[in-house]
Write a protein that holds these residues in place. Structure first.
Motif, PDB file in Angstrom:
ATOM      1  N   UNK A 121      13.127 -14.539  33.839  1.00 13.05           N
ATOM      2  CA  UNK A 121      14.502 -13.855  33.636  1.00 13.05           C
ATOM      3  C   UNK A 121      15.446 -14.870  33.480  1.00 13.05           C
ATOM      4  N   UNK A 122      16.302 -14.916  32.491  1.00 10.59           N
ATOM      5  CA  UNK A 122      17.123 -16.257  32.269  1.00 10.59           C
ATOM      6  C   UNK A 122      18.639 -15.556  32.103  1.00 10.59           C
ATOM      7  N   UNK A 123      19.520 -16.075  32.738  1.00  9.98           N
ATOM      8  CA  UNK A 123      21.146 -15.535  32.764  1.00  9.98           C
ATOM      9  C   UNK A 123      21.911 -16.708  32.498  1.00  9.98           C
ATOM     10  N   UNK A 124      23.005 -16.552  31.549  1.00 10.43           N
ATOM     11  CA  UNK A 124      24.111 -17.535  31.537  1.00 10.43           C
ATOM     12  C   UNK A 124      25.503 -16.780  31.693  1.00 10.43           C
ATOM     13  N   UNK A 125      26.223 -17.073  32.709  1.00 13.95           N
ATOM     14  CA  UNK A 125      27.452 -16.554  32.930  1.00 13.95           C
ATOM     15  C   UNK A 125      28.474 -17.394  32.435  1.00 13.95           C
ATOM     16  N   UNK A 126      29.701 -16.726  31.696  1.00 20.61           N
ATOM     17  CA  UNK A 126      30.563 -17.644  30.950  1.00 20.61           C
ATOM     18  C   UNK A 126      31.840 -17.388  31.615  1.00 20.61           C
ATOM     19  N   UNK A 127      32.806 -18.357  31.775  1.00 19.62           N
ATOM     20  CA  UNK A 127      34.150 -18.156  32.094  1.00 19.62           C
ATOM     21  C   UNK A 127      35.066 -18.392  30.735  1.00 19.62           C
ATOM     22  N   UNK A 128      35.705 -17.470  30.276  1.00 23.50           N
ATOM     23  CA  UNK A 128      36.601 -17.595  29.151  1.00 23.50           C
ATOM     24  C   UNK A 128      37.827 -18.219  29.380  1.00 23.50           C
ATOM     25  N   UNK A 129      38.303 -18.432  30.713  1.00 26.44           N
ATOM     26  CA  UNK A 129      39.339 -18.839  30.950  1.00 26.44           C
ATOM     27  C   UNK A 129      39.537 -20.191  31.272  1.00 26.44           C
ATOM     28  N   UNK A 130      40.794 -20.796  30.878  1.00 26.70           N
ATOM     29  CA  UNK A 130      40.858 -22.289  31.145  1.00 26.70           C
ATOM     30  C   UNK A 130      41.115 -22.539  32.665  1.00 26.70           C
ATOM     31  N   UNK A 131      40.528 -23.534  33.298  1.00 27.45           N
ATOM     32  CA  UNK A 131      40.591 -23.934  34.586  1.00 27.45           C
ATOM     33  C   UNK A 131      41.002 -25.288  34.875  1.00 27.45           C
ATOM     34  N   UNK A 132      41.695 -25.306  35.902  1.00 27.34           N
ATOM     35  CA  UNK A 132      42.230 -26.573  36.479  1.00 27.34           C
ATOM     36  C   UNK A 132      43.433 -27.172  35.274  1.00 27.34           C
ATOM     37  N   UNK A 133      43.917 -26.397  34.559  1.00 27.65           N
ATOM     38  CA  UNK A 133      44.799 -26.841  33.487  1.00 27.65           C
ATOM     39  C   UNK A 133      44.357 -27.453  32.167  1.00 27.65           C
ATOM     40  N   UNK A 134      43.009 -27.225  32.022  1.00 22.18           N
ATOM     41  CA  UNK A 134      42.330 -28.013  30.800  1.00 22.18           C
ATOM     42  C   UNK A 134      42.561 -27.216  29.737  1.00 22.18           C
ATOM     43  N   UNK A 135      43.195 -27.624  28.461  1.00 21.75           N
ATOM     44  CA  UNK A 135      43.288 -26.750  27.368  1.00 21.75           C
ATOM     45  C   UNK A 135      42.845 -27.460  26.370  1.00 21.75           C
TER      46      UNK A 135
END
Length: 137
Positions: A121-135
């Motif tokens: 079983x393989x899972x990848x979770x993604x965060x679509x938000x910018x973190x720590x002010x990185x743009x």
């Protein structure tokens, strides 16, 4: 006293089976996940995705839950998520199916777990938000 010993033996046996079945994702696997994602992203001029330890821990926890049945069910958690399962399934093969997500995320955490039925079983979770002010890249 005999009943308690049998119960403890049963509990320990189940714990050993689950420890054998669920597996932590190796550093080599993680690098493979990131490399495959970034190759697909580079092909369309999208910034590289970065590994995030908190998201990876979340993914591993969920992969370990699914190791009991390898059911193709999403965690319904706070992240975007792709899942794959099958005998001999690799992270590279799973990512190949997921490249349509390449322009939507900044951070990823991936995990694998060997299921009791022998599938992976393989899972990848993604965060679509910018973190720590990185743009930007």
């Amino acid at each position: 006293m005999g009943y308690n010993c049998k119960l403890m033996l049963c509990i320990c046996s189940v714990a050993l089976i689950l420890a054998r079945v669920s597996s932590a994702t190796s550093g080599r696997d993680i690098r493979g996940f990131i490399d495959k994602h970034n190759k697909a992203r580079a092909a369309v001029g999208v910034c590289p995705i970065k590994c995030n330890e908190a998201i990876a821990r979340y993914a591993q926890t969920y992969a370990d839950v699914r190791s009991r049945d390898c059911a193709m069910e999403h965690s319904m958690g706070p992240y975007g998520e792709n899942i794959a399962s099958g005998e001999g399934m690799t992270g590279a093969a799973a990512v190949k199916y997921w490249v349509t997500e390449k322009d939507k995320s900044t951070y990823v955490g991936c995990a694998t777990s060997l299921c009791t039925n022998g599938q992976t079983f393989i899972v990848c979770d993604y965060d679509p938000f910018e973190i720590d002010g990185e743009h930007s890249c």
